[in-house]
Design an enzyme around this catalytic site. Structure first.
Site, PDB file in Angstrom:
ATOM      1  N   ASP A   1      22.208  -8.106   8.572  1.00 37.52           N
ATOM      2  CA  ASP A   1      23.504  -8.738   8.862  1.00 37.52           C
ATOM      3  C   ASP A   1      23.229  -9.866   9.855  1.00 37.52           C
ATOM      4  OD1 ASP A   1      26.234  -9.265   9.188  1.00 37.52           O
ATOM      5  OD2 ASP A   1      26.556  -7.606  10.590  1.00 37.52           O
TER       6      ASP A   1
ATOM      7  N   GLN B   1      33.040  -1.142   5.038  1.00 36.23           N
ATOM      8  CA  GLN B   1      31.815  -1.761   4.545  1.00 36.23           C
ATOM      9  C   GLN B   1      30.781  -0.685   4.191  1.00 36.23           C
ATOM     10  OE1 GLN B   1      31.001  -5.330   4.308  1.00 36.23           O
ATOM     11  NE2 GLN B   1      29.411  -4.371   3.074  1.00 36.23           N
TER      12      GLN B   1
ATOM     13  N   CYS C   1      25.914  -7.448   4.094  1.00 36.74           N
ATOM     14  CA  CYS C   1      27.374  -7.323   3.986  1.00 36.74           C
ATOM     15  C   CYS C   1      28.048  -8.651   3.709  1.00 36.74           C
ATOM     16  CB  CYS C   1      27.943  -6.688   5.249  1.00 36.74           C
ATOM     17  SG  CYS C   1      27.553  -7.638   6.732  1.00 36.74           S
TER      18      CYS C   1
ATOM     19  N   ARG D   1      41.805  -5.657  11.676  1.00 34.94           N
ATOM     20  CA  ARG D   1      40.504  -6.241  12.050  1.00 34.94           C
ATOM     21  C   ARG D   1      40.682  -6.878  13.422  1.00 34.94           C
ATOM     22  NH1 ARG D   1      36.095  -9.798   8.749  1.00 34.94           N
ATOM     23  NH2 ARG D   1      35.876  -7.745   7.831  1.00 34.94           N
TER      24      ARG D   1
ATOM     25  N   HIS E   1      32.373  -0.847  11.220  1.00 30.70           N
ATOM     26  CA  HIS E   1      32.901  -1.432   9.972  1.00 30.70           C
ATOM     27  C   HIS E   1      32.832  -0.341   8.888  1.00 30.70           C
ATOM     28  CE1 HIS E   1      34.260  -4.391   7.283  1.00 30.70           C
ATOM     29  NE2 HIS E   1      33.266  -5.242   7.277  1.00 30.70           N
TER      30      HIS E   1
ATOM     31  N   ARG F   1      33.271  -3.325  -2.397  1.00 33.68           N
ATOM     32  CA  ARG F   1      34.324  -3.237  -1.370  1.00 33.68           C
ATOM     33  C   ARG F   1      35.656  -2.900  -2.045  1.00 33.68           C
ATOM     34  NH1 ARG F   1      33.709  -5.785   3.460  1.00 33.68           N
ATOM     35  NH2 ARG F   1      35.540  -4.508   3.917  1.00 33.68           N
TER      36      ARG F   1
HETATM   37  N1   CP Z   1      31.606  -8.114   4.821  1.00 40.23           N
HETATM   38  C1   CP Z   1      32.811  -8.475   5.264  1.00 40.23           C
HETATM   39  O1   CP Z   1      33.524  -7.715   5.919  1.00 40.23           O
HETATM   40  O2   CP Z   1      33.191  -9.730   4.911  1.00 40.23           O
HETATM   41  P1   CP Z   1      34.475 -10.506   5.433  1.00 40.23           P
HETATM   42  O3   CP Z   1      34.262 -10.833   6.885  1.00 40.23           O
HETATM   43  O4   CP Z   1      34.533 -11.751   4.577  1.00 40.23           O
HETATM   44  O5   CP Z   1      35.690  -9.633   5.248  1.00 40.23           O
HETATM   45  N1  NVA Z   2      28.612  -8.121  12.107  1.00 41.90           N
HETATM   46  C1  NVA Z   2      29.449  -9.108  11.451  1.00 41.90           C
HETATM   47  C2  NVA Z   2      29.999  -8.544  10.188  1.00 41.90           C
HETATM   48  C3  NVA Z   2      30.869  -9.486   9.415  1.00 41.90           C
HETATM   49  C4  NVA Z   2      31.405  -8.875   8.162  1.00 41.90           C
HETATM   50  C5  NVA Z   2      30.554  -9.541  12.392  1.00 41.90           C
HETATM   51  O1  NVA Z   2      31.124  -8.676  13.066  1.00 41.90           O
HETATM   52  O2  NVA Z   2      30.838 -10.733  12.458  1.00 41.90           O
END
Ligand code: CP
Ligand code: NVA
Length: 328
Positions: free
Chosen positions: A245, A153, A285, A123, A150, A313
């Site tokens: 989101d 997701q 999400c 990540r 993502h 997930r």
């Molecule tokens: N939706 C999602 O990816 O959540 P987190 O940021 O908690 O992993």
């Molecule tokens: N769009 C958001 C998703 C978090 C799971 C971010 O990147 O922060």
């Protein structure tokens, strides 16, 4: 290694799904568009079978490394539990206690870690960085969220939609809000699955044009459409799924207040749900800001599948790990 519980009958379809899953062994998942339509369907089928206990997968001895440069609850925990349930292990390669945080080159980190672990879930901010890990690593690299995409997701999201409606083809998913990483993967993955994806956003927050063109060409092959509109009611009209989101993603925190003004009138709320298909489900999400991108009533209401979606997930990533690491 897959251990398949006795099935009533081995259909031709399940044989072709198994072949699709077999193609994924040793592969990376950097973008939703790294998968073919058949592979995406097969992963959802595997996730569903694993969720229902129809199949067991043994990944004992396999180790997944997590390199997370951004916060995470769902992704971090679901990957850890997924590996645990499959008999494998996770090592948290926290950048603050490894040499990653001190700037060791990706080319060296990726090659060294390939000698120790069997897959990496990363990540980070730039898509270029996961691409670089994948270039140097000899093991599967999974995009656990970048600024651009993502993909894990999106697999869980379409599994949730499939559970609600049975068939995905021909459904419409409306994403209302920032044209961000989550929107991008929903567009690409939805296109592969034959779902019409409608993104509603203010003009300055539209999805990436390259992703839009790619999603449109993938959708055309499935007889589906990917649209971008700049009116919230037009975005949600008649849709079977409403999704939103956060307006300010991780890394954009300093824009939070300006974005709250730019997104005035874009809250996914009861008025918008009333414009959708009466059977419509509500997705997010998470994490969510109630009262900004979504009303508290919608998250907690009868149409919400937000917590099933979060659970999925785990099932989607078990399927992904099984395919990338296990083989069929
Ligand atoms: N939706 C999602 O990816 O959540 P987190 O940021 O908690 O992993
Ligand atoms: N769009 C958001 C998703 C978090 C799971 C971010 O990147 O922060």
């Amino acid at each position: 290694m897959f251990v398949v519980a006795p099935m009533p009958s081995a259909s031709a379809q399940s044989a072709s799904a198994a072949a699709c899953l077999g193609e994924l062994r040793g592969r990376d998942l950097l973008s939703s568009a790294d998968l073919s339509a058949d592979q995406t369907h097969a992963l959802l089928g595997l996730a569903s079978a694993l969720k229902q206990g129809q199949l067991r997968v043994d990944l004992s001895g396999k180790v997944l490394g997590l390199i997370f440069l951004k916060a995470s609850t769902r992704t971090r925990v679901s990957f850890s539990v997924a590996m645990g349930r499959l008999g494998g292990q996770v090592i948290d390669l926290d950048p603050s206690v490894t040499q990653v945080g001190r700037g060791e080159p990706v080319a060296d980190t990726a090659r060294v870690l390939s000698r120790f672990v069997d897959a990496l879930a990363i990540r980070t901010f730039e898509q270029r960085e996961v691409d670089e890990y994948a270039h140097w690593a000899s093991i599967p690299v999974i995009n656990a969220l970048t600024d651009l995409e993502h993909p894990c997701q999106a697999l869980a999201d379409y599994l949730t939609l499939q559970e609600a409606f049975g068939e995905l083809e021909g459904l419409t998913l409306s994403y209302v809000g920032d044209g961000n990483n989550v929107a991008h993967s929903l567009m690409l993955c939805g296109a592969l699955l034959g779902v019409n994806v409608r993104v509603g956003c203010p003009p300055d927050f539209a999805p990436d044009d390259g992703i839009l063109q790619r999603a449109r060409s993938l959708a055309a092959a499935q007889g589906a459409r990917v649209e971008v509109v700049h009116d919230p009611v037009a975005a949600v009209r008649g849709a079977q799924a409403l999704y939103t989101d956060v307006w300010a993603s991780m890394g954009k925190e300093e824009e939070k207040e300006a974005r709250e003004q730019a997104f005035a009138g874009w809250c996914l709320n009861e008025d918008l749900l009333a414009e959708a298909d009466p059977r419509a489900i509500v997705l997010h999400c998470l994490p969510a800001y109630r009262g900004l991108e979504i009303s508290a009533g919608l998250i907690e209401g009868g149409a919400s599948r937000v917590f099933d979606q979060a659970e999925n997930r785990l099932h989607a990533q078990q399927a992904l790990l099984a395919a990338l690491l296990g083989g069929v």
